[in-house]
Design a protein around this motif. Structure first.
Motif: not given
Length: 157
Positions: A80-84, A96-103
């Motif tokens: 879901l985070a990757e899709c967003l 924007n080259h930020r990566t998704v991160k685990a909470g």
């Protein structure tokens, strides 16, 4: 936009107010109560997803761009985070080259979420250029549409 796309929307909050059970309790107790009350909403809606909308702030004014944090205990949260993230990047923030991160435990609702959950940090208030954009209805609508497209992509994959 979600409702117009056929989704049932449940808001845990519609403004920056708390959902605590006892407004006369200590600040710490009110915060715990607020988080537990919102967590209960997630538990009561096991077929839902959570998108928690936030604005970021950093000590450096140069930090910019949306970033997604996902619930580490729910496998589909990362997807879901990757899709967003991919939707926001392709439609609004090409650089924007930020990566998704685990909470982590410090992101209580993500860490304990029983459903797919993402905190969507839509930009940095500490970046004057981005903060200016974030205050406009046009940019807010573009961001909302980008998030909607990411949600649709998530459900279609």
């Amino acid at each position: 936009m979600l409702r117009a796309s056929g989704f049932k929307v449940i808001c845990t909050r519609t403004d920056d107010s708390s959902t605590e059970s006892d407004p006369t309790a200590t600040i710490a107790a009110r915060k715990r109560s607020d988080l537990n009350n919102r967590l209960q909403i997630l538990k009561n809606n096991p077929d839902a997803i959570l998108i928690s909308i936030h604005l970021n702030k950093f000590s450096s004014a140069s930090a910019k761009g949306a970033q997604m944090f996902y619930a580490p205990k729910i496998d589909s949260s990362k997807k879901l985070a990757e899709c967003l993230k991919n939707s926001v990047k392709s439609q609004l923030q090409n650089e924007n080259h930020r990566t998704v991160k685990a909470g982590t435990k410090s992101t209580f609702l993500l860490y304990y979420s029983p459903i797919p959950a993402v905190i969507a940090e839509c930009g940095f208030m500490s970046n004057p250029e981005e903060f200016s954009l974030l205050q406009t209805e046009e940019y807010q609508s573009k961001m909302a549409f980008s998030l909607l497209c990411g949600i649709l992509k998530y459900f279609n994959t």
